[in-house]
Design a protein around this motif. Structure first.
Motif, PDB file in Angstrom:
ATOM      1  N   TYR A  37      10.252-102.458  21.209  1.00 28.49           N
ATOM      2  CA  TYR A  37      11.231-103.483  21.587  1.00 28.49           C
ATOM      3  C   TYR A  37      10.578-104.601  22.395  1.00 28.49           C
ATOM      4  CZ  TYR A  37      15.036-100.552  19.891  1.00 28.49           C
ATOM      5  OH  TYR A  37      15.885 -99.824  19.091  1.00 28.49           O
ATOM      6  N   SER A  83      18.359-107.820  15.365  1.00 28.20           N
ATOM      7  CA  SER A  83      18.410-106.599  16.152  1.00 28.20           C
ATOM      8  C   SER A  83      19.197-106.886  17.421  1.00 28.20           C
ATOM      9  CB  SER A  83      16.998-106.120  16.512  1.00 28.20           C
ATOM     10  OG  SER A  83      17.068-104.965  17.339  1.00 28.20           O
ATOM     11  N   ASN A  84      20.246-106.098  17.637  1.00 26.54           N
ATOM     12  CA  ASN A  84      21.095-106.280  18.817  1.00 26.54           C
ATOM     13  C   ASN A  84      21.545-107.733  18.963  1.00 26.54           C
ATOM     14  OD1 ASN A  84      21.068-103.544  19.801  1.00 26.54           O
ATOM     15  ND2 ASN A  84      18.930-103.885  20.363  1.00 26.54           N
ATOM     16  N   LYS A  93      10.587-108.465  21.342  1.00 31.31           N
ATOM     17  CA  LYS A  93      11.100-109.498  22.243  1.00 31.31           C
ATOM     18  C   LYS A  93      10.282-110.773  22.158  1.00 31.31           C
ATOM     19  CE  LYS A  93      12.314-110.191  27.117  1.00 31.31           C
ATOM     20  NZ  LYS A  93      12.314-109.564  28.476  1.00 31.31           N
ATOM     21  N   GLN A 135      10.223 -98.087  23.596  1.00 34.07           N
ATOM     22  CA  GLN A 135      10.409 -99.323  24.349  1.00 34.07           C
ATOM     23  C   GLN A 135       9.287-100.310  24.065  1.00 34.07           C
ATOM     24  OE1 GLN A 135      13.103-100.225  26.162  1.00 34.07           O
ATOM     25  NE2 GLN A 135      12.089-102.234  26.269  1.00 34.07           N
ATOM     26  N   THR A 150      19.301-103.048  13.707  1.00 31.56           N
ATOM     27  CA  THR A 150      19.695-102.408  14.968  1.00 31.56           C
ATOM     28  C   THR A 150      19.831-100.890  14.814  1.00 31.56           C
ATOM     29  OG1 THR A 150      20.901-104.411  15.586  1.00 31.56           O
ATOM     30  CG2 THR A 150      21.389-102.406  16.826  1.00 31.56           C
ATOM     31  N   SER A 167      17.123 -97.413  15.956  1.00 34.55           N
ATOM     32  CA  SER A 167      17.544 -96.417  16.957  1.00 34.55           C
ATOM     33  C   SER A 167      17.943 -95.090  16.326  1.00 34.55           C
ATOM     34  CB  SER A 167      18.719 -96.976  17.773  1.00 34.55           C
ATOM     35  OG  SER A 167      19.817 -97.274  16.918  1.00 34.55           O
TER      36      SER A 167
END
Length: 394
Positions: A73, A27-28, A77, A70, A57, A61
């Motif tokens: 996410y 992701s990202n 993380k 958020q 990713t 979204s």
């Protein structure tokens, strides 16, 4: 461990972790391990499992699917295990970089300039647009013969492009504290670099001294041992018998040479994916592929040579009567001396005679084109027997 870099993975490597018991996603351009989280996923495990090993990713979204908050996410993380390494290929060149740095790709004009100035036998050099020499890389189309001479690697450019070891600093400390994946590490050490001096392995000068072995140490150390075993055999055997055993020992060494090189020094597939295992591999043989033209790390250090020789000698005494073992061991020791001196010669001399010229091309093709074949140094005999011979020529 403090000071470690974030692990770097290729997309191909992430794609292999695609089962519920071993589940990674991207992701990202970050890599996440969701193996433990998958059962706790609010939308059910099936939604994650179908994306195992893939890039999520866009799906995370996408408002038409399920745009994640958020909070999601933030949870993700905590599960990050590394970042994606981008591999790009152009005109036979291969380089790696993190995704964020991939925008600084080598310009086409610089590559074309290098190609136009490059002889058929020389190593390909990637240049930045500012004209600085980049990392020495292997090229499948490269033709290597006995005239081969590598070009010097630009240390700073190499570090910027490849994100591997910093050749300005002690290498073993970096390896010991690294967090490279095994796949990334193996790709990097098999992209040869060249420095006109010996890179530092250790910061301490006494340790560093032990890692360097001039070529003449080998005959100075092992010829007396060879003469000793000949003398011990001569107390019982005649010259003809000793000669036969000596030749048998040389022949057995050629098999030992092949076996050590293929199954010990290149234990790549069975190598544990752990920094300590990678460090041992690097110290044993990885550094030779990473910096193959280092004059002081081409022959085997005495401590390593004796460590390998001791169990082999003891095995000889177990299999054969002592007086026969002496003759065979003498031949094996002499074969080893020829091996290490030949190895040095192939890297740093213009060989004389057809056989040595051919073996130089053969061995440098092992380094610069196909490290999974061509394990013979003094001859190709066992490569032919076991089907690992490199076919030279365009």
């Amino acid at each position: 461990m403090p000071g470690r870099m974030a692990p770097r993975y290729t997309r191909e490597e992430v794609a292999k972790h695609n089962t519920p018991s071993d589940l990674w996603v991207i992701s990202n351009n970050k890599v996440y391990e969701l193996t433990e989280f998958v059962l706790d996923h609010p939308g059910g495990s099936d939604l994650i499992e179908q994306w195992a090993g893939k890039d999520v990713t866009s799906i995370m979204s996408d408002p038409d699917q399920h745009e994640h908050t958020q909070i999601a996410y933030d949870v993700l993380k905590e599960l990050c295990i590394g970042e994606v390494v981008v591999e790009s290929t152009s005109n036979g060149f291969t380089r790696t970089s993190t995704f964020e740095e991939s925008a600084s790709q080598v310009t086409t004009e610089a590559l074309n300039q290098v190609m136009s100035n490059n002889n058929s036998y020389q190593t390909t050099i990637v240049e930045e647009a500012n004209g600085q020499a980049g990392t020495l890389l292997s090229n499948e189309k490269l033709v290597i013969d006995e005239t081969f001479k590598p070009s010097e690697t630009n240390i700073n450019t190499d570090l910027q492009q490849e994100h591997f070891l910093d050749l300005n600093k002690p290498l073993f400390y970096q390896m010991f504290h690294c967090n490279y994946s095994k796949e990334f590490y193996l790709k990097q050490i098999h992209k040869p670099r060249f420095l006109p001096y010996s890179a530092r392995l250790f910061g301490h000068p006494h340790l560093e001294m032990l890692t360097k072995t001039p070529w003449y140490v080998i005959p100075a150390l092992w010829l007396p041992a060879t003469y000793y075993h000949i003398y011990m055999a001569s107390e019982t055997l005649g010259n003809k018998s000793i000669t036969v055993l000596f030749i048998i020992g040389i022949f057995l060494w050629t098999l030992i040479e092949y076996t050590l090189h293929r199954f010990i020094f290149h234990i790549d597939q069975l190598l544990p994916d752990h920094p300590y295992a990678l460090s041992v591999h690097f110290a044993l043989h990885g550094i030779h592929h990473y910096l193959p033209m280092d004059r002081l790390r081409l022959v085997m250090p005495p401590v390593l040579g004796m460590s390998i020789a001791t169990p082999i000698v003891r095995l000889g005494y177990m299999i054969f009567p002592e007086y026969i073992a002496h003759g065979i061991i003498a031949g094996a020791f002499f074969g080893y001396i020829c091996y290490d001196l030949t190895h040095y010669h192939l890297h740093h001399a213009r060989p004389f005679g057809h056989h040595l010229r051919e073996m130089k091309s053969y061995h440098l093709n092992h380094h610069y084109k196909n490290y999974e074949s061509g394990y013979g140094i003094t001859s190709k005999i066992w490569d032919r027997v076991f089907g690992t011979e490199i076919q030279l020529g365009p």
